[in-house]
Scaffold this motif. Sequence first.
Motif, PDB file in Angstrom:
ATOM      1  N   ASN A 268       0.814  -1.220   0.000  1.00  0.00           N
ATOM      2  CA  ASN A 268       0.000   0.000   0.000  1.00  0.00           C
ATOM      3  C   ASN A 268       0.841   1.261   0.000  1.00  0.00           C
ATOM      4  OD1 ASN A 268      -1.431  -2.011   2.274  1.00  0.00           O
ATOM      5  ND2 ASN A 268      -2.704  -1.359   0.560  1.00  0.00           N
ATOM      6  N   LEU A 269       2.084   1.123   0.442  1.00  0.00           N
ATOM      7  CA  LEU A 269       2.922   2.316   0.540  1.00  0.00           C
ATOM      8  C   LEU A 269       4.359   1.933   0.221  1.00  0.00           C
ATOM      9  CD1 LEU A 269       3.760   5.176   1.504  1.00  0.00           C
ATOM     10  CD2 LEU A 269       3.567   4.371   3.840  1.00  0.00           C
ATOM     11  N   ALA A 270       4.916   2.606  -0.796  1.00  0.00           N
ATOM     12  CA  ALA A 270       6.311   2.342  -1.155  1.00  0.00           C
ATOM     13  C   ALA A 270       7.136   3.564  -0.779  1.00  0.00           C
ATOM     14  CB  ALA A 270       6.436   2.062  -2.644  1.00  0.00           C
ATOM     15  N   THR A 271       8.109   3.379   0.094  1.00  0.00           N
ATOM     16  CA  THR A 271       8.945   4.511   0.490  1.00  0.00           C
ATOM     17  C   THR A 271      10.167   4.557  -0.432  1.00  0.00           C
ATOM     18  OG1 THR A 271      10.120   3.099   2.039  1.00  0.00           O
ATOM     19  CG2 THR A 271       8.264   4.348   2.898  1.00  0.00           C
ATOM     20  N   SER A 272      10.843   5.679  -0.458  1.00  0.00           N
ATOM     21  CA  SER A 272      12.094   5.847  -1.223  1.00  0.00           C
ATOM     22  C   SER A 272      11.980   5.506  -2.700  1.00  0.00           C
ATOM     23  CB  SER A 272      13.226   4.997  -0.658  1.00  0.00           C
ATOM     24  OG  SER A 272      13.240   5.004   0.717  1.00  0.00           O
ATOM     25  N   LEU A 273      11.023   6.087  -3.405  1.00  0.00           N
ATOM     26  CA  LEU A 273      10.997   5.884  -4.850  1.00  0.00           C
ATOM     27  C   LEU A 273      11.973   6.857  -5.486  1.00  0.00           C
ATOM     28  CD1 LEU A 273       7.219   5.533  -5.732  1.00  0.00           C
ATOM     29  CD2 LEU A 273       8.888   3.762  -5.219  1.00  0.00           C
ATOM     30  N   SER A 274      12.615   6.418  -6.581  1.00  0.00           N
ATOM     31  CA  SER A 274      13.493   7.356  -7.274  1.00  0.00           C
ATOM     32  C   SER A 274      13.493   7.023  -8.754  1.00  0.00           C
ATOM     33  CB  SER A 274      14.911   7.274  -6.705  1.00  0.00           C
ATOM     34  OG  SER A 274      15.425   5.989  -6.928  1.00  0.00           O
ATOM     35  N   GLY A 275      13.995   7.966  -9.558  1.00  0.00           N
ATOM     36  CA  GLY A 275      14.145   7.754 -10.992  1.00  0.00           C
ATOM     37  C   GLY A 275      12.841   7.406 -11.672  1.00  0.00           C
ATOM     38  N   GLN A 285      -2.915   5.685 -12.694  1.00  0.00           N
ATOM     39  CA  GLN A 285      -4.117   6.195 -12.037  1.00  0.00           C
ATOM     40  C   GLN A 285      -4.379   5.533 -10.681  1.00  0.00           C
ATOM     41  OE1 GLN A 285      -6.100   8.726 -13.167  1.00  0.00           O
ATOM     42  NE2 GLN A 285      -4.473   8.967 -14.697  1.00  0.00           N
ATOM     43  N   SER A 286      -3.961   4.284 -10.554  1.00  0.00           N
ATOM     44  CA  SER A 286      -4.280   3.567  -9.321  1.00  0.00           C
ATOM     45  C   SER A 286      -3.314   3.887  -8.175  1.00  0.00           C
ATOM     46  CB  SER A 286      -4.268   2.059  -9.585  1.00  0.00           C
ATOM     47  OG  SER A 286      -2.969   1.668  -9.972  1.00  0.00           O
ATOM     48  N   VAL A 287      -2.313   4.707  -8.456  1.00  0.00           N
ATOM     49  CA  VAL A 287      -1.296   5.004  -7.436  1.00  0.00           C
ATOM     50  C   VAL A 287      -1.200   6.511  -7.233  1.00  0.00           C
ATOM     51  CG1 VAL A 287       1.170   4.829  -6.923  1.00  0.00           C
ATOM     52  CG2 VAL A 287       0.032   2.975  -8.117  1.00  0.00           C
ATOM     53  N   LYS A 288      -1.083   6.917  -5.986  1.00  0.00           N
ATOM     54  CA  LYS A 288      -0.859   8.343  -5.719  1.00  0.00           C
ATOM     55  C   LYS A 288       0.629   8.535  -5.453  1.00  0.00           C
ATOM     56  CE  LYS A 288      -3.786   8.229  -2.238  1.00  0.00           C
ATOM     57  NZ  LYS A 288      -4.624   8.582  -1.070  1.00  0.00           N
ATOM     58  N   LEU A 289       1.190   9.597  -6.003  1.00  0.00           N
ATOM     59  CA  LEU A 289       2.587   9.899  -5.697  1.00  0.00           C
ATOM     60  C   LEU A 289       2.612  11.062  -4.721  1.00  0.00           C
ATOM     61  CD1 LEU A 289       5.641   9.439  -6.382  1.00  0.00           C
ATOM     62  CD2 LEU A 289       5.393  11.333  -7.953  1.00  0.00           C
ATOM     63  N   LEU A 290       3.202  10.867  -3.563  1.00  0.00           N
ATOM     64  CA  LEU A 290       3.345  11.964  -2.597  1.00  0.00           C
ATOM     65  C   LEU A 290       4.784  12.477  -2.672  1.00  0.00           C
ATOM     66  CD1 LEU A 290       1.534  10.707   0.634  1.00  0.00           C
ATOM     67  CD2 LEU A 290       0.574  11.755  -1.404  1.00  0.00           C
ATOM     68  N   GLU A 291       4.917  13.783  -2.833  1.00  0.00           N
ATOM     69  CA  GLU A 291       6.260  14.357  -2.922  1.00  0.00           C
ATOM     70  C   GLU A 291       6.378  15.532  -1.955  1.00  0.00           C
ATOM     71  OE1 GLU A 291       7.415  14.592  -7.452  1.00  0.00           O
ATOM     72  OE2 GLU A 291       5.287  14.983  -7.186  1.00  0.00           O
ATOM     73  N   ASN A 512       9.910  10.852  -1.861  1.00  0.00           N
ATOM     74  CA  ASN A 512       8.888  10.359  -2.792  1.00  0.00           C
ATOM     75  C   ASN A 512       8.277   9.067  -2.288  1.00  0.00           C
ATOM     76  OD1 ASN A 512       9.366  12.303  -4.985  1.00  0.00           O
ATOM     77  ND2 ASN A 512      11.366  11.316  -5.090  1.00  0.00           N
ATOM     78  N   TRP A 513       6.968   9.073  -2.110  1.00  0.00           N
ATOM     79  CA  TRP A 513       6.277   7.861  -1.710  1.00  0.00           C
ATOM     80  C   TRP A 513       5.216   7.529  -2.750  1.00  0.00           C
ATOM     81  CZ3 TRP A 513       4.509   9.197   3.987  1.00  0.00           C
ATOM     82  CH2 TRP A 513       5.638   9.260   4.821  1.00  0.00           C
ATOM     83  N   GLY A 514       5.066   6.267  -3.042  1.00  0.00           N
ATOM     84  CA  GLY A 514       3.937   5.817  -3.844  1.00  0.00           C
ATOM     85  C   GLY A 514       2.922   5.216  -2.891  1.00  0.00           C
ATOM     86  N   VAL A 515       1.648   5.613  -3.053  1.00  0.00           N
ATOM     87  CA  VAL A 515       0.628   5.161  -2.115  1.00  0.00           C
ATOM     88  C   VAL A 515      -0.564   4.639  -2.912  1.00  0.00           C
ATOM     89  CG1 VAL A 515      -0.861   5.872  -0.213  1.00  0.00           C
ATOM     90  CG2 VAL A 515       1.333   6.980  -0.532  1.00  0.00           C
TER      91      VAL A 515
END
Lengths: 543, 317
Positions: A268-275, A285-291, A512-515
């Motif tokens: 449900n939550l991916a921490t440390s996204l990069s690139g 659409q199914s994922v929110k990016l929090l920055e 950057n988190w993907g949620v």
Amino acid sequence: MKKRILAAIAALAATAVLSACGSEKPASTVAATEKASTAQETAKEEKTPGEPVSGGVLTISLSSSPKNLDPVKYTGTYESQIIGTVCDTLVEYNTELTEIQPGLAKSWKVSDDGRAYTFTLRDDVYFQPGKFQEGRKMTAEDVKYSLERSRKLSAMNRLDMLDHCEAVSDTELVCYLAEPNAVFLTALTDAGNVIVPKEEVEGWGDDFGTHLVGTGPFALESFELDQQAVLKRNDKYWAAKPYLDGVTFKPVSDGNQAVNALRTGEINLATSLSGEAVKIAREDQSVKLLETPGLHVAYIYFNQKNGPTADIKVREAIIKAVNVDELTAGVYQYNEAKPASLPLPPGSWGYDSSLEAEKPAYDPEGAKKLLAEAGYPDGFDLNIYISNTEARIKMATLFQAYLKQNLNINVNINTSEWGAFSEIASSGKADVFAMSWTWYPDPYFFLNKLFHSSSIGSLGNGQGFENKEVDQYLDEALLTTDQAKRAEIYKKALAVIVKQYPGIFYANENVNWGVSSNVQGLTQRADGKVKICTPDINVWLSK
Amino acid sequence: MFKTILIRCLQILPSLFVVVTLTFILTRMIPGDPARAVLGPQASVQDVQKMRETMGLDQPLVSQYKDYMIQIAKGDFGVSYSYNQPVLGLIAKRIPNTLLLAFPSILIALIAGLLIGVTSAVRQGTLVDYLFMILALVGVSMPIFWLGLMLVLVFSVHLGWLPVLGMGSMSSGIGDVIRHMVLPCFCLATIPTATFSRITRSSILESIHGDSIRALRARGIRESVVIWKYALKSALPPVITVLGLQLAGCFAGAILTETIFAWPGMGTLIVGAIDNRDYALIQGAVLVIALAFVIINMLVDVVYMIINPNVSYEGGF
């Protein structure tokens, strides 16, 4: 037989080579862990559709595998995320990271000499039940035990300013410092200084690292090394009853795979996204990016003692020869960072935007002139050392091109994996190296580590920056606990540092988190800490 | 044969001694300070120094080596700095995970490789042969990282049939574990399938043009029996050699596949150990892998002797 041994050695060599090429050190480690943050930066608050509902398990991916959850033994950000969910600290940074707020301590006073901190503790805090105690009340003795244990055993010296603690009553505790030290409260917010029950620590012994017990919103149910840490709700949590039934942490070192797992709902939550993972998360659409702009500075540090860059004119010339805005846009093509100017992130309360003007602007002609004045009209050869991450390699390639084109300096790029890089970078033998730094919002954790002469020989000040005036300011700032006064002193130190042209501070990366879209009530902080249940936050999953 | 096996067993010891010594020297030759690696970038000079003393790295290399050899002789592989746990326990937990992925992959690769190899050889020069060999070439040259991500995109993200990562858990039933195994096994089997099919093809081609097969055909024995029973048997030794190497390699884990699918196997353990300069863990893991190599190679030799009694190792080594 010889052939067999040779084959075995060849296979091992291949393993080592593959590991050297393929193992990108988790960003958190490269960048010096998470504990950073921003002050006025916008912390994103997600809209919460409908009324919160209880239930569900939140699955969080970590960029690397947590190995030991004992607070005095942990070394990585990924471990501190779990520790911070199972345990609490005496005090905490607020969400905006502008000030320290109460945690297990309701209030505190500092003595006039700055050496005694008296804490009044909450009296409604219970430990999670474990094998060696049944969920008893936390007292000042536990706090004394935990902090003194950290003081003695923490390999990272997370509490080296503490001398000893004294439990006055069940809810009152005095901490005595050896010398006044203004960063004591900040140090208390570290996951290494959480409060744990003595019976469990001593009962489990070395195995406490896999059987952590604390006072936090979720209790550790099981810890399967390299697979997952399963946490379940602590119904007796003092701040609030968590909506979630539980939280599961899973290590996923590949960023693209973390996003794929988000898209399928496995996490449900991916921490440390990069690139590219940031791009995929942004477009899906199914994922929110929090920055959120992080407490992070990426920089190129020049050798201050040896080689051509020991000459301040050469350093200024190199800074003028590089177009930082263009360089940052090239390195972070998915807008994962903003161009920077100073060796302190804008989110730190010591940041002084008026000093941004002191940074030499891009001026190839001026740069050439300066280099000629310094006695290098035809350029020279320069070695830059970097770790083998994509962002760093892109940056070094652009740096090389600018210096060749504008100053006829031949830059040799030396890429190695993190261990080898950190050795050369801290040795003072690199002409130039590039890395990044992220820690607490207190300027001490940037300026003292990167520019105080006592840090020479460590990775922070590996290039031998030494300036008496800077040392004096940095020492002085530790003597008072008044944040406003300290900020003023740090600004003075920063002004001196900037005029020494120690390096190019080129980017501030985002957190950057993907949620997944069903996660509600999550607040992203600039220090990257995932807070699931606090007095202000209570994350839930919509149906 | 018994004597041969005994001799081979005795030869294991000096091999392992060499491996242990070499690994000890090589790990110390890689640049990078284990103390700094454990403590992370923020560590101060004093912290690093203190940690080096705790780890015993301030001792002269010779005495470190001596201590390590004594330890190993007692069967103690030491404690991993980064995990703070005994090395042997860490390896013992990872090997079953790695083999759970590796054995099915090798088995699939062996069966598919033999089928493709034999079919190609029998139909040498036909379209089927060309097609299989092109596929084999693609298989050998396929970047596993890319293949893994593509498989995930198709079968997990778009079709939603299979999980993206992890190992699954027996508590959710064997079906859960198998579902988690499909994609990584497919990835892992790709290259060996291609290797087996190419080796089988060339080896079968060699044998079906030999006199013994011609004689069998002349006696009117059914073609399928000639191929699958006789030609295949004489073509097996090179396949078994490769199989042995592949099996031994299994113990080292599959770094890329394990990384993509977050599979907790030996590959990721070793990479992590090298990254963290975890000397005890690197040395322990290498020793275990080396042991697997020598034992499996010995078994391969024994199998040779069984399928072809003319092979003798007496005095050969």
